[in-house]
Design a protein around this motif. Structure first.
Motif, PDB file in Angstrom:
ATOM      1  N   LYS A 108       0.809  -1.223   0.000  1.00  0.00           N
ATOM      2  CA  LYS A 108       0.000   0.000   0.000  1.00  0.00           C
ATOM      3  C   LYS A 108       0.839   1.268   0.000  1.00  0.00           C
ATOM      4  CE  LYS A 108      -3.574  -2.330   2.756  1.00  0.00           C
ATOM      5  NZ  LYS A 108      -4.236  -2.393   4.091  1.00  0.00           N
ATOM      6  N   ARG A 109       2.176   1.118   0.152  1.00  0.00           N
ATOM      7  CA  ARG A 109       3.018   2.297   0.314  1.00  0.00           C
ATOM      8  C   ARG A 109       4.224   2.243  -0.624  1.00  0.00           C
ATOM      9  NH1 ARG A 109       2.280   5.351   4.934  1.00  0.00           N
ATOM     10  NH2 ARG A 109       3.654   6.758   3.784  1.00  0.00           N
ATOM     11  N   GLU A 110       4.067   2.771  -1.824  1.00  0.00           N
ATOM     12  CA  GLU A 110       5.167   2.760  -2.781  1.00  0.00           C
ATOM     13  C   GLU A 110       6.247   3.784  -2.431  1.00  0.00           C
ATOM     14  OE1 GLU A 110       3.808   3.129  -6.757  1.00  0.00           O
ATOM     15  OE2 GLU A 110       2.663   1.253  -6.727  1.00  0.00           O
ATOM     16  N   ASP A 111       5.927   4.719  -1.527  1.00  0.00           N
ATOM     17  CA  ASP A 111       6.908   5.715  -1.115  1.00  0.00           C
ATOM     18  C   ASP A 111       7.839   5.185  -0.026  1.00  0.00           C
ATOM     19  OD1 ASP A 111       4.583   5.641   0.541  1.00  0.00           O
ATOM     20  OD2 ASP A 111       5.252   7.474   1.535  1.00  0.00           O
ATOM     21  N   ILE A 112       7.522   4.000   0.469  1.00  0.00           N
ATOM     22  CA  ILE A 112       8.319   3.389   1.539  1.00  0.00           C
ATOM     23  C   ILE A 112       9.094   2.211   0.968  1.00  0.00           C
ATOM     24  CG2 ILE A 112       8.263   2.308   3.814  1.00  0.00           C
ATOM     25  CD1 ILE A 112       7.299   5.219   3.823  1.00  0.00           C
ATOM     26  N   LYS A 159       6.317   5.954  11.100  1.00  0.00           N
ATOM     27  CA  LYS A 159       7.537   6.140  10.326  1.00  0.00           C
ATOM     28  C   LYS A 159       8.721   6.233  11.281  1.00  0.00           C
ATOM     29  CE  LYS A 159       5.654   8.447   6.223  1.00  0.00           C
ATOM     30  NZ  LYS A 159       5.724   9.658   5.359  1.00  0.00           N
TER      31      LYS A 159
END
Length: 330
Positions: A108-112, A159
């Motif tokens: 769900k988190r392509e930025d991570i 985070k």
């Protein structure tokens, strides 16, 4: 939708006594789309024979010598097929939903690009060993929450700076973009160096408390503490030279002196790690280690400078953000 493939890399060096618990926990994962790759660094304790007899379906890469944790993982990563790479120490055991809980967040988190599980003490499951990593201004690392009681504070997904490679999940493509673990580190602080390089590329890290692992702290290195301390202090210095802004680099000796003084106080007052690493060593041994670090760093200074130039060329963060990112959070 089809689940992504996760490649779990287990680096082993004479860890036969821990392998059964480690590998059985991976074979029992509720997430079925995984491949397990054991990278054996020239073990002579029967590790390979044990795996081939009891876990014959697990892939084993047989190195002829001990290449260390960093290179061992890199060999496994290059040989893997997964979209994600999970690292797990051979002296660790994962809960059944470890991979499932990490992937449910990762997809769900392509930025991570990095995901840290909750690592608990194997001998006392009520104590935190790591909920991610923190970094001092002189680049020495500390496990977030180390030996604190597990509780509400560590049950929140949030985070964080970066994970411990004892147990972590990474996006494979970002690992290659960042350059994988630094082979020159051999062992210790290689996850700090890699994690910071990934952060400088603009990718974050999330702590996933529902994903749990139990770890025997320093089980495979406790018999050679001088070598461990040499690698820790050398590699943190190399990370400092490669990654930290010049202002931090210049001020770092002050923070290192302050840290050493705190270790001395902790030894005198019989407090626990990290001071206990130094407790049983003589002043001569510590002085020899420091001289060896200076010599090794001097010999590798040109190489470290080239690595720094490449990292700074590829970074996507400005200097102020990097400085803020590197501040140690007590």
């Amino acid at each position: 939708m089809k689940n992504p493939l996760v490649s779990v890399i287990v680096v082993n060096w004479n860890g036969k006594g821990y392998l059964d618990a480690c590998l059985s926990s991976l074979k029992s994962q509720s997430f079925s789309d995984i491949e397990i790759v054991v990278v054996d660094n020239g073990s002579v304790d029967g590790s390979i024979e044990f795996i081939e007899k009891k876990y014959s379906d697990i892939r084993v890469i047989k190195n002829i010598k001990n290449y260390g944790f960093a290179t061992g993982n890199n060999i496994g990563i290059r040989a893997s097929k997964g979209k994600y790479i999970a690292t797990l120490n051979n002296d660790a055991m994962a809960e059944r939903d470890w991979i499932k809980n990490l992937i449910s967040v990762a997809e769900k988190r392509e930025d991570i690009a990095m995901f840290a599980p909750k690592i608990l003490s194997y001998s006392n499951a009520g104590l935190i060993e790591s909920s991610g990593m923190l970094v001092y201004p002189d680049a020495i690392a500390k496990c977030r929450g180390y030996l604190e009681k597990d509780g509400e504070k560590y049950n929140r997904m949030e985070k964080i700076l970066l994970p411990s490679a004892c147990a972590a999940l990474y996006r494979k493509d970002i690992l290659f973009t960042a350059g994988l673990f630094d082979d020159d580190y051999f062992a210790y602080c290689e996850d700090i160096d890699l994690g910071l390089r990934i952060r400088m590329l603009g990718f974050g890290c999330i702590y996933v408390p529902e994903a749990k692992v139990y770890h025997h702290y320093s089980a495979t290195s406790r018999n050679n503490m001088p070598f461990k301390i040499y690698l820790i202090e050398r590699n943190r210095l190399w990370t400092l030279i490669k990654i930290f802004p010049w202002a931090n680099l210049i001020l770092s000796p002050i923070y290192t002196l302050k840290r050493y003084l705190s270790y001395c106080c902790a030894v005198i007052s019989h407090k626990d790690p990290p001071s206990q690493l130094y407790k049983k060593m003589s002043g001569f041994t510590i002085a020899f280690i420091l001289l060896k670090i200076c010599g090794s760093t001097s010999l590798n200074l040109i190489k470290l400078s080239k690595k720094r130039s490449q990292i700074m060329h590829n970074k996507k963060m400005n200097k102020k953000i990097i400085v803020k990112l590197l501040q140690y959070d007590k």
